[in-house]
Design an enzyme around this catalytic site. Structure first.
Site, PDB file in Angstrom:
ATOM      1  N   HIS A  44      29.805  22.849 -31.450  1.00 16.99           N
ATOM      2  CA  HIS A  44      30.155  22.806 -32.867  1.00 16.99           C
ATOM      3  C   HIS A  44      29.034  23.465 -33.665  1.00 16.99           C
ATOM      4  O   HIS A  44      27.999  22.847 -33.941  1.00 16.99           O
ATOM      5  CB  HIS A  44      30.319  21.335 -33.263  1.00 16.99           C
ATOM      6  CG  HIS A  44      30.787  21.097 -34.656  1.00 16.99           C
ATOM      7  ND1 HIS A  44      32.112  21.131 -35.019  1.00 16.99           N
ATOM      8  CD2 HIS A  44      30.094  20.796 -35.791  1.00 16.99           C
ATOM      9  CE1 HIS A  44      32.227  20.852 -36.310  1.00 16.99           C
ATOM     10  NE2 HIS A  44      31.008  20.651 -36.799  1.00 16.99           N
ATOM     11  N   SER A  72      32.863  23.336 -40.288  1.00 17.50           N
ATOM     12  CA  SER A  72      32.958  21.888 -40.192  1.00 17.50           C
ATOM     13  C   SER A  72      33.578  21.309 -41.474  1.00 17.50           C
ATOM     14  O   SER A  72      34.660  21.719 -41.871  1.00 17.50           O
ATOM     15  CB  SER A  72      31.570  21.312 -39.886  1.00 17.50           C
ATOM     16  OG  SER A  72      31.643  19.967 -39.497  1.00 17.50           O
ATOM     17  N   TRP A 107      35.795  17.037 -30.408  1.00 12.32           N
ATOM     18  CA  TRP A 107      35.893  16.200 -31.595  1.00 12.32           C
ATOM     19  C   TRP A 107      36.785  16.856 -32.652  1.00 12.32           C
ATOM     20  O   TRP A 107      37.503  16.183 -33.385  1.00 12.32           O
ATOM     21  CB  TRP A 107      34.483  15.973 -32.136  1.00 12.32           C
ATOM     22  CG  TRP A 107      34.356  15.053 -33.309  1.00 12.32           C
ATOM     23  CD1 TRP A 107      34.018  15.402 -34.586  1.00 12.32           C
ATOM     24  CD2 TRP A 107      34.510  13.635 -33.320  1.00 12.32           C
ATOM     25  NE1 TRP A 107      33.947  14.288 -35.394  1.00 12.32           N
ATOM     26  CE2 TRP A 107      34.252  13.180 -34.635  1.00 12.32           C
ATOM     27  CE3 TRP A 107      34.830  12.689 -32.344  1.00 12.32           C
ATOM     28  CZ2 TRP A 107      34.313  11.843 -35.003  1.00 12.32           C
ATOM     29  CZ3 TRP A 107      34.891  11.349 -32.720  1.00 12.32           C
ATOM     30  CH2 TRP A 107      34.637  10.940 -34.029  1.00 12.32           C
ATOM     31  N   LYS A 152      36.967  22.590 -43.935  1.00 11.19           N
ATOM     32  CA  LYS A 152      38.041  21.868 -44.627  1.00 11.19           C
ATOM     33  C   LYS A 152      38.101  22.324 -46.091  1.00 11.19           C
ATOM     34  O   LYS A 152      39.173  22.630 -46.629  1.00 11.19           O
ATOM     35  CB  LYS A 152      37.800  20.362 -44.559  1.00 11.19           C
ATOM     36  CG  LYS A 152      37.535  19.776 -43.171  1.00 11.19           C
ATOM     37  CD  LYS A 152      37.264  18.283 -43.250  1.00 11.19           C
ATOM     38  CE  LYS A 152      36.438  17.743 -42.101  1.00 11.19           C
ATOM     39  NZ  LYS A 152      36.966  17.953 -40.776  1.00 11.19           N
TER      40      LYS A 152
END
Length: 422
Positions: A399, A258, A349, A262
């Site tokens: 997720h 998540s 998402w 990044k």
């Protein structure tokens, strides 16, 4: 300053008109043109690894430094390590668990973090290592009552928050399988590096405060924030590994999920000591293409989490078409090292297709080095991993990080890590 204030005003205006309704319809994905990875800003075309490394790669890196994550600081920071506990019988005797207090000091500020390592007891020589943040404290990954609570946790969690419960996120940590495969893990709570909440007090409690002229961060369009700090912190865990005789320094992987996916990509783009870089469900401003404007978009993420990015990034809120860069270039910065991107079928998402395409579109840089990226633009089906010099899978589910993910991550590392040192 006047130019910066003008940019912020434009960004604020774009934010006001950015999509309130997130797009989940492929037919509404706008037409877009991605920047050519191998075309330099002056129009010349890169044809060799040397040209990539000396000319085009620095141009692309500069976009991310100046317009998305902010400029990583490289000033000297003093650091010390102290082993707090050692348990040679962890995981029913399969591993040794150590807790290490890492103390940073600089610019009149001192910051403490707690790292935790799990190392296989049955090993010959040095072992490969996964570097990975946890979200809810080291205590959340096991029920062990000797695990010390992370210092930064108190800044973001009230005393009655259920996240203080030991083992509350054990499902994300396949420690037994990781140890059985011969891998070690070093983890740390990401709140210790930059507490994940808005407000200047969080900035002041972060590693950003270890550097001179920290107060000027509020006025710089390219000032680094949380994602940059988390990436910096991952590299500091590697520094610690360099002091350990059990860690194989040629076989270090970083895994992030998540928002930490990044940060893992950004850390991998900057630190070549990460030989494998793994992004799990990293989505917008991670592995997913911004110009697709599918799922979470720049307008949404910069309104919800402005402290993650440098101020300049909000200029592209609702204005993705104006970006002179995109996330396939972040992935390409990792070459010729290895990168693996993972998605989840129910995680719209995060724009699963955009994650795949960004990985696929990094191919030209891998080919410069005589390597093979994903070697396809056809999105694979569920549980059909692609593993070349770059890798990708999409699995069933939400997720999250699952045992299936960890098993594929280890499969990919097994392909690319050199033989163990004896």
């Amino acid at each position: 300053m006047k130019k910066f204030l003008t940019l912020i005003l434009v960004a604020w205006t774009c934010n006001m008109f950015a999509q309130n309704n997130v797009n989940y319809d492929e037919t509404r994905v706008p037409s877009f043109v991605l920047p050519n990875l191998l075309e330099c800003n002056d129009g010349t075309i890169v044809t060799s690894p040397q040209e990539w490394e000396t000319k085009r790669r620095p141009e692309i890196l500069e976009y991310f430094l100046s317009q998305e994550y902010g400029r990583t600081r490289h000033d000297k920071v003093n650091v010390s390590y102290k082993t707090l506990t050692e348990n040679t019988h962890a995981l029913n005797g399969k591993a040794t668990l150590r807790q290490i207090r890492i103390t940073f000091s600089g610019a009149g500020t001192t910051l403490e973090t707690i790292a935790m390592t799990l190392v296989p007891n049955q090993r010959n020589g040095r072992v490969p290592v996964f570097v990975a943040y946890n979200f809810k404290g080291n205590h959340s990954t096991l029920t062990d009552t000797t695990i010390v609570y992370s210092p930064g946790f108190r800044l973001v969690k009230k005393p009655d928050d259920p996240d203080w419960k030991r083992g509350c996120q054990m499902n994300r940590w396949a420690y037994d399988k990781i140890i059985d495969r011969g891998y070690a893990v070093i983890t740390m709570c990401y709140h210790d590096i930059y507490p994940d909440a808005n407000g200047k007090e969080m900035l002041d409690h972060s590693v950003c405060a270890l550097f001179p002229d920290h107060a000027l961060n509020d006025t710089r369009s390219d000032a680094w924030r949380a994602i940059g700090a988390w990436a910096w912190g991952s590299s500091r865990l590697v520094d610690y590994l360099y002091t350990q005789d059990w860690a194989d320094l040629d076989r270090i992987a970083i895994m992030g999920h998540s928002r930490q996916g990044k940060a893992a990509l950004w850390a991998g783009a900057q630190d070549p000591r990460f030989r494998v870089v793994i992004s799990n469900c990293s989505g917008c401003s991670g592995a997913a293409l911004a110009k697709r404007v599918y799922g979470e978009n720049i307008g949404v993420i910069t309104r919800s989490f402005p402290w993650w990015f440098c101020p300049m990034y909000s200029f592209y809120a609702g204005n993705e078409a104006a970006m002179p860069f995109d996330q396939h270039e972040l992935i390409a910065l990792i070459a010729p090292r290895h990168v693996y991107v993972a998605s989840a079928a129910e995680d719209n998402w995060a724009d699963q297709k955009g994650e795949f395409l960004a990985t696929s579109y990094a191919e030209p840089v891998y080919r410069l080095y005589g390597m093979t990226g994903l070697n396809t633009t056809e999105w694979p089906g569920l549980h059909q991993p692609i593993m070349h010099d770059a890798g990708y899978h999409i699995r069933a589910g939400i997720h999250d990080v699952t045992d299936y993910d960890w098993e594929r991550f280890m499969d990919f590392c097994d392909l690319h890590f050199p033989l163990a040192k004896r």
